[in-house]
Design a protein around this motif. Structure first.
Motif, PDB file in Angstrom:
ATOM      1  N   PRO A   1       5.125  23.770 -31.356  1.00  0.00           N
ATOM      2  CA  PRO A   1       6.388  23.202 -30.869  1.00  0.00           C
ATOM      3  C   PRO A   1       6.736  21.850 -31.467  1.00  0.00           C
ATOM      4  CG  PRO A   1       4.696  23.186 -29.150  1.00  0.00           C
ATOM      5  CD  PRO A   1       4.183  24.041 -30.258  1.00  0.00           C
ATOM      6  N   ARG A   2       5.769  21.171 -32.037  1.00  0.00           N
ATOM      7  CA  ARG A   2       6.040  19.892 -32.712  1.00  0.00           C
ATOM      8  C   ARG A   2       6.234  20.070 -34.208  1.00  0.00           C
ATOM      9  NH1 ARG A   2       8.141  17.527 -28.633  1.00  0.00           N
ATOM     10  NH2 ARG A   2       6.809  17.682 -26.804  1.00  0.00           N
ATOM     11  N   GLY A   3       6.327  21.321 -34.661  1.00  0.00           N
ATOM     12  CA  GLY A   3       6.585  21.585 -36.071  1.00  0.00           C
ATOM     13  C   GLY A   3       5.332  22.040 -36.792  1.00  0.00           C
ATOM     14  N   GLY A   4       5.358  21.992 -38.112  1.00  0.00           N
ATOM     15  CA  GLY A   4       4.196  22.387 -38.894  1.00  0.00           C
ATOM     16  C   GLY A   4       4.308  23.805 -39.413  1.00  0.00           C
ATOM     17  N   LYS A   5       3.288  24.236 -40.140  1.00  0.00           N
ATOM     18  CA  LYS A   5       3.282  25.543 -40.783  1.00  0.00           C
ATOM     19  C   LYS A   5       2.979  26.634 -39.769  1.00  0.00           C
ATOM     20  CE  LYS A   5       1.432  27.877 -44.867  1.00  0.00           C
ATOM     21  NZ  LYS A   5       0.518  27.764 -46.029  1.00  0.00           N
ATOM     22  N   ALA A   6       3.667  27.759 -39.892  1.00  0.00           N
ATOM     23  CA  ALA A   6       3.440  28.894 -39.007  1.00  0.00           C
ATOM     24  C   ALA A   6       2.222  29.681 -39.473  1.00  0.00           C
ATOM     25  CB  ALA A   6       4.669  29.792 -38.978  1.00  0.00           C
ATOM     26  N   LYS A   7       1.552  30.299 -38.503  1.00  0.00           N
ATOM     27  CA  LYS A   7       0.390  31.126 -38.813  1.00  0.00           C
ATOM     28  C   LYS A   7       0.832  32.390 -39.543  1.00  0.00           C
ATOM     29  CE  LYS A   7      -1.726  33.317 -35.464  1.00  0.00           C
ATOM     30  NZ  LYS A   7      -2.535  33.598 -34.248  1.00  0.00           N
ATOM     31  N   ALA A   8       0.019  32.842 -40.490  1.00  0.00           N
ATOM     32  CA  ALA A   8       0.344  34.056 -41.245  1.00  0.00           C
ATOM     33  C   ALA A   8       0.461  35.252 -40.306  1.00  0.00           C
ATOM     34  CB  ALA A   8      -0.727  34.317 -42.297  1.00  0.00           C
ATOM     35  N   LEU A   9       1.409  36.132 -40.602  1.00  0.00           N
ATOM     36  CA  LEU A   9       1.596  37.322 -39.777  1.00  0.00           C
ATOM     37  C   LEU A   9       0.522  38.360 -40.093  1.00  0.00           C
ATOM     38  CD1 LEU A   9       5.478  37.704 -40.069  1.00  0.00           C
ATOM     39  CD2 LEU A   9       4.185  36.872 -38.086  1.00  0.00           C
ATOM     40  N   ASP A  10       0.077  39.070 -39.062  1.00  0.00           N
ATOM     41  CA  ASP A  10      -0.929  40.121 -39.175  1.00  0.00           C
ATOM     42  C   ASP A  10      -0.206  41.461 -39.018  1.00  0.00           C
ATOM     43  OD1 ASP A  10      -2.823  42.106 -38.520  1.00  0.00           O
ATOM     44  OD2 ASP A  10      -4.223  40.629 -37.712  1.00  0.00           O
ATOM     45  N   LYS A  11      -0.120  42.244 -40.092  1.00  0.00           N
ATOM     46  CA  LYS A  11       0.647  43.490 -40.062  1.00  0.00           C
ATOM     47  C   LYS A  11       0.136  44.448 -38.995  1.00  0.00           C
ATOM     48  CE  LYS A  11       2.412  47.203 -42.972  1.00  0.00           C
ATOM     49  NZ  LYS A  11       2.408  47.828 -44.322  1.00  0.00           N
ATOM     50  N   ALA A  12      -1.182  44.559 -38.854  1.00  0.00           N
ATOM     51  CA  ALA A  12      -1.750  45.466 -37.850  1.00  0.00           C
ATOM     52  C   ALA A  12      -1.371  45.020 -36.436  1.00  0.00           C
ATOM     53  CB  ALA A  12      -3.263  45.536 -37.999  1.00  0.00           C
ATOM     54  N   ASP A  13      -1.379  43.708 -36.215  1.00  0.00           N
ATOM     55  CA  ASP A  13      -0.996  43.164 -34.908  1.00  0.00           C
ATOM     56  C   ASP A  13       0.476  43.446 -34.622  1.00  0.00           C
ATOM     57  OD1 ASP A  13      -1.160  41.471 -32.509  1.00  0.00           O
ATOM     58  OD2 ASP A  13      -0.069  39.989 -33.697  1.00  0.00           O
ATOM     59  N   LEU A  14       1.332  43.253 -35.622  1.00  0.00           N
ATOM     60  CA  LEU A  14       2.758  43.528 -35.460  1.00  0.00           C
ATOM     61  C   LEU A  14       2.996  44.994 -35.110  1.00  0.00           C
ATOM     62  CD1 LEU A  14       4.234  41.571 -38.506  1.00  0.00           C
ATOM     63  CD2 LEU A  14       4.422  40.929 -36.108  1.00  0.00           C
ATOM     64  N   GLU A  15       2.328  45.890 -35.836  1.00  0.00           N
ATOM     65  CA  GLU A  15       2.513  47.321 -35.589  1.00  0.00           C
ATOM     66  C   GLU A  15       2.011  47.714 -34.205  1.00  0.00           C
ATOM     67  OE1 GLU A  15       0.549  49.132 -38.887  1.00  0.00           O
ATOM     68  OE2 GLU A  15       2.238  48.817 -40.263  1.00  0.00           O
ATOM     69  N   ALA A  16       0.891  47.127 -33.784  1.00  0.00           N
ATOM     70  CA  ALA A  16       0.347  47.426 -32.459  1.00  0.00           C
ATOM     71  C   ALA A  16       1.295  46.938 -31.364  1.00  0.00           C
ATOM     72  CB  ALA A  16      -1.031  46.788 -32.293  1.00  0.00           C
ATOM     73  N   PHE A  17       1.874  45.747 -31.565  1.00  0.00           N
ATOM     74  CA  PHE A  17       2.821  45.242 -30.563  1.00  0.00           C
ATOM     75  C   PHE A  17       4.076  46.102 -30.499  1.00  0.00           C
ATOM     76  CE2 PHE A  17       6.789  42.960 -29.878  1.00  0.00           C
ATOM     77  CZ  PHE A  17       6.665  42.786 -28.497  1.00  0.00           C
TER      78      PHE A  17
ATOM     79  N   PRO B   1      10.691  25.256 -32.866  1.00  0.00           N
ATOM     80  CA  PRO B   1      10.004  24.026 -32.448  1.00  0.00           C
ATOM     81  C   PRO B   1      10.993  22.959 -31.992  1.00  0.00           C
ATOM     82  CG  PRO B   1       9.958  24.256 -34.837  1.00  0.00           C
ATOM     83  CD  PRO B   1      10.466  25.554 -34.289  1.00  0.00           C
ATOM     84  N   TYR B   2      10.543  22.101 -31.079  1.00  0.00           N
ATOM     85  CA  TYR B   2      11.401  21.043 -30.540  1.00  0.00           C
ATOM     86  C   TYR B   2      11.839  20.052 -31.613  1.00  0.00           C
ATOM     87  CZ  TYR B   2       9.841  22.580 -25.890  1.00  0.00           C
ATOM     88  OH  TYR B   2       9.574  23.306 -24.762  1.00  0.00           O
ATOM     89  N   THR B   3      11.047  19.941 -32.680  1.00  0.00           N
ATOM     90  CA  THR B   3      11.362  18.979 -33.734  1.00  0.00           C
ATOM     91  C   THR B   3      12.498  19.435 -34.640  1.00  0.00           C
ATOM     92  OG1 THR B   3       9.510  19.958 -34.920  1.00  0.00           O
ATOM     93  CG2 THR B   3       9.109  17.850 -33.845  1.00  0.00           C
TER      94      THR B   3
END
Length: 277
Positions: A39-55, A72-74
């Protein structure tokens, strides 16, 4: 009207989308909100294709309402600082590209604070950012959040949000997220005149653009312009007003997202409370 209530809360995305999906099901919800990155900014975590498909499979199986990513609030597209505006562009462009991996969902952001430049200048800068990042081919709907009007915030009046929308070419990709604490603190009396406030919203913006509700009570009194959220039924809105909001025919089909000062299990208690109204 609340039998099919679309309700969720803000969850940590640190363990992935499938985990958030299973967590909200455990809490009795059928949607959730999460920060697109720290929420204060910065780099986003890499997406996990298997996690996306499971969700996505879990969401379809359980008839989830659209989920809501929160910027993010910033992110301040109308800052006096050019580097802050550039950061807003970089973050939103990246976030929207990532959201296309979760198609047909929502992305919410605070319009920003003009920091002395004036509301009109702020509106122009916010619209300029949206004109750079919105694409006709995207499936993600970007939501402008109603604000409490503290300091130099843009978006404390419905007219300001409409002015932003009017300046955007891809305005069919824009909607509104109404925050109950914010609008009450901004001077819209949803406790005593909910119908009147919604009629004004419809006249100025159009109810068809209202896509989501941040369901929060307020620690402060009406028109305080403070923006401090409270647990459901424990603030100046009160439980009776919250009940009228979730049952209102113009609102009851929308997804509601809790941002109250709670731990995760506290959200579960609030979801049970709301389903019981």
């Amino acid at each position: 009207m609340t039998d099919n209530l679309k309700i969720g809360c803000h969850l940590s995305s640190s363990k992935g989308y499938e985990h958030m999906g299973r967590e909200i099901l455990r809490l009795g919800g059928n949607t959730f909100q999460f920060f697109s990155r720290n929420p204060r900014g910065g780099k986003a975590k890499a997406l996990d294709k298997a996690d996306l498909e499971a969700f996505l499979a879990l969401a379809e199986e359980n008839a989830f309402a659209p989920i809501l990513a929160h910027a993010p609030y910033t992110l301040n597209p109308c800052s006096a600082d050019a580097r802050v505006r550039e950061f807003a562009f970089e973050v939103m462009l990246d976030d929207l590209a990532r959201m296309e991996q979760l198609p047909h969902n929502y992305y919410n952001f605070h319009p920003g604070s003009h920091v002395g430049a004036g509301v009109e200048a702020g509106i122009e800068m916010i619209a300029a950012l949206l004109n750079e990042v919105l694409k006709e081919e995207q499936t993600t709907l970007v939501l402008l959040e109603t604000m409490a009007g503290k300091g130099s915030e843009v978006g404390g009046r419905f007219e300001e949000l409409r002015a932003i929308i009017d300046r955007v070419a891809c305005r069919d990709k824009l909607g509104i997220c109404l925050d109950t604490c914010h609008v009450y603190d901004a001077g819209y009396d949803i406790v005593n005149d909910l119908d009147g406030v919604l009629a004004e919203f419809d006249q100025v913006i159009g109810l068809e653009r209202l896509k989501a509700i941040h369901l929060n009570d307020s620690k402060n009194p009406f028109h305080s312009r403070k923006d401090r959220h409270e647990k459901i039924g424990e603030g100046s809105l009160g439980l009776a007003a919250i009940a009228r909001i979730i049952k209102h025919p113009s609102l009851c089909e929308l997804p509601f997202f809790l941002e109250t000062p709670n731990e995760v299990d506290g959200y579960g208690e609030e979801i049970r409370l709301l389903r019981g109204l």
